[in-house]
Enzyme design. Sequence first.
Site, mmCIF file in Angstrom:
data_model
loop_
_atom_site.group_PDB
_atom_site.id
_atom_site.type_symbol
_atom_site.label_atom_id
_atom_site.label_comp_id
_atom_site.label_asym_id
_atom_site.label_seq_id
_atom_site.Cartn_x
_atom_site.Cartn_y
_atom_site.Cartn_z
ATOM 1 N N LYS A 106 0.820 -1.227 0.000
ATOM 2 C CA LYS A 106 0.000 0.000 0.000
ATOM 3 C C LYS A 106 0.844 1.263 0.000
ATOM 4 O O LYS A 106 0.486 2.259 -0.613
ATOM 5 C CB LYS A 106 -0.967 -0.003 1.183
ATOM 6 N N GLU A 130 -5.146 -6.339 -4.973
ATOM 7 C CA GLU A 130 -6.264 -6.573 -4.054
ATOM 8 C C GLU A 130 -5.791 -6.632 -2.598
ATOM 9 O O GLU A 130 -6.468 -6.171 -1.684
ATOM 10 C CB GLU A 130 -6.965 -7.895 -4.426
ATOM 11 N N VAL A 133 -5.309 -3.363 0.256
ATOM 12 C CA VAL A 133 -6.330 -2.693 1.086
ATOM 13 C C VAL A 133 -7.297 -3.725 1.634
ATOM 14 O O VAL A 133 -7.857 -4.524 0.878
ATOM 15 C CB VAL A 133 -7.134 -1.656 0.259
ATOM 16 N N GLY A 135 -6.891 -6.380 3.453
ATOM 17 C CA GLY A 135 -6.468 -7.787 3.609
ATOM 18 C C GLY A 135 -7.319 -8.717 2.760
ATOM 19 O O GLY A 135 -7.289 -8.666 1.535
ATOM 20 N N GLU A 191 3.804 -3.827 15.022
ATOM 21 C CA GLU A 191 5.260 -3.960 14.893
ATOM 22 C C GLU A 191 5.926 -3.426 16.172
ATOM 23 O O GLU A 191 5.311 -2.656 16.909
ATOM 24 C CB GLU A 191 5.751 -3.094 13.728
ATOM 25 N N ASP A 202 -0.663 3.750 7.760
ATOM 26 C CA ASP A 202 -1.126 2.586 6.999
ATOM 27 C C ASP A 202 -2.531 2.842 6.421
ATOM 28 O O ASP A 202 -2.775 2.621 5.233
ATOM 29 C CB ASP A 202 -1.133 1.371 7.950
ATOM 30 N N LYS A 206 -4.042 3.334 2.471
ATOM 31 C CA LYS A 206 -5.149 2.530 1.930
ATOM 32 C C LYS A 206 -6.285 3.413 1.424
ATOM 33 O O LYS A 206 -6.845 3.162 0.355
ATOM 34 C CB LYS A 206 -5.640 1.568 3.008
ATOM 35 N N GLY A 304 -2.943 -9.994 8.252
ATOM 36 C CA GLY A 304 -2.504 -11.352 8.575
ATOM 37 C C GLY A 304 -2.151 -12.125 7.326
ATOM 38 O O GLY A 304 -2.667 -11.845 6.239
HETATM 39 N N1 HSE Z 1 -0.720 -3.469 9.855
HETATM 40 C C1 HSE Z 1 -1.926 -3.498 9.092
HETATM 41 C C2 HSE Z 1 -3.135 -3.513 10.004
HETATM 42 C C3 HSE Z 1 -2.013 -4.697 8.191
HETATM 43 O O1 HSE Z 1 -2.977 -3.602 11.208
HETATM 44 O O2 HSE Z 1 -4.250 -3.411 9.501
HETATM 45 C C4 HSE Z 1 -1.287 -4.520 6.931
HETATM 46 O O3 HSE Z 1 -1.841 -3.477 6.176
#
Ligand code: HSE
Length: 436
Positions: A106, A130, A133, A135, A191, A202, A206, A304
């Site tokens: 992303k 795909e 965004v 998952g 992380e 993040d 997206k 995940g």
């Molecule tokens: N770290 C992101 C989240 C997943 O917690 O949604 C990967 O985009």
Amino acid sequence: MGDPLRLGLIGFGNVGSGVVKALEENRELLAARCPRPLELRRIADIDLERRRPVTVDPKLLTTDAESVVRDPEIDVIIELIGGIEPARTLVETALAEGKSVVTANKAMLASHGPELLALAAEKGVRLLFEAAVGGGIPVVRALCESLAANKIERIQGILNGTSNYILSQMIYEEMSYEEALAEAQTLGYAEPDPTADVEGIDAANKIAILASLAFGFDIRYSDVYRVGISKLTRQDHKIAATEQYVIKPLATAEITEPGAVGISVQPAVVSISSPLATVGDVMNGIIIEGFPVGVVFLVGPGAGPEPTASAVLGDLMALSLLESDRAAPRPFLEIPVGKRPRITAECDCDGYWIRVFHRGGPDALAEIVCVLTEEHVPILKCIEEEREGDESGVSRVVVVLTDTALWEDIRCVVRRLGEAEWLEPDTSVLVMPRFD
Ligand code: HSE
């Protein structure tokens, strides 16, 4: 059966391992459904020593990703390195070499997607994403295919599972922000450096990708107004609960007027009757509003290895079809490079929730109200309580619920409150989204 689609994977971390495992476990299903069989030929990663949940033939492995993207024996690159560089350069090289690319990246797409898509179109190959965004939620293909006939008016959702998990633990398990973050880290959601998740980076990547696709504008990560969740307290959640709200990490993109896009990521107070209030834990939920479809609500696992592998494999299967003699046409939606909207942080909402901490004595509330009134911000309700965790007992928390107000006026209120010496600097503004 057609010739194999020869795959080169770059990035063999958690998600890469998930893809390799799913390729293996769903081998029969994939073989039955793909006109060109998917064959993993090479895997590149900078660390070949680490333990992984899958075993692969060591002959597939290399540390030289560039040799994979340039390999004439590879048809499709799966990019799962993440981050902007070296991923962008490798993807650019792969596209220039005439290879289609499937990516979950992303950050790369939200900063360089329009140019990469243009390069793919120029070379007659595909760049599919795909997995970038939501998952496992099929939102990109929903926008590009199933909903392509719609004028999309608004996309609103929870696009970061980690932030959603932290806020859910604060609400339902009464954890502090620090405790919830530590748990998210222990479970592998966050992380060791959680900045990208908790500061909305993040989710901003997206929503920029979804907004570009939905509205047909060149919208980048840097366009997104962004506020993280790290300043929220347990007391914020308690006050929200007494008012029948939950606080959620909300990403919004909408057409505010012709040619203008409001785009933001910020914590929001969401009515408990909204569908997004039910999206807990690490789940993602996305509401798409358009004409003629109306309102569509997508919910599912947003992160995940396994949900992401589902999205990556779906794209590989699409390529297997597209690059066979049963080829389908190009995707309906494109992101035109340089076609820019007017960008704002505004969104069509029911009002705002302004939270301040003060040490201003009995007149403080009246002074706060005065600032809002002078800035033409209509007030629905004021709540004042002792501030939890303040040993001195002097500090108080005030939450003002406003009616609909101009974003500019709210900014003026925040600026003026920021100048008041009797207020602590961390004023929070949470949007109260509208749900039809
Ligand atoms: N770290 C992101 C989240 C997943 O917690 O949604 C990967 O985009």
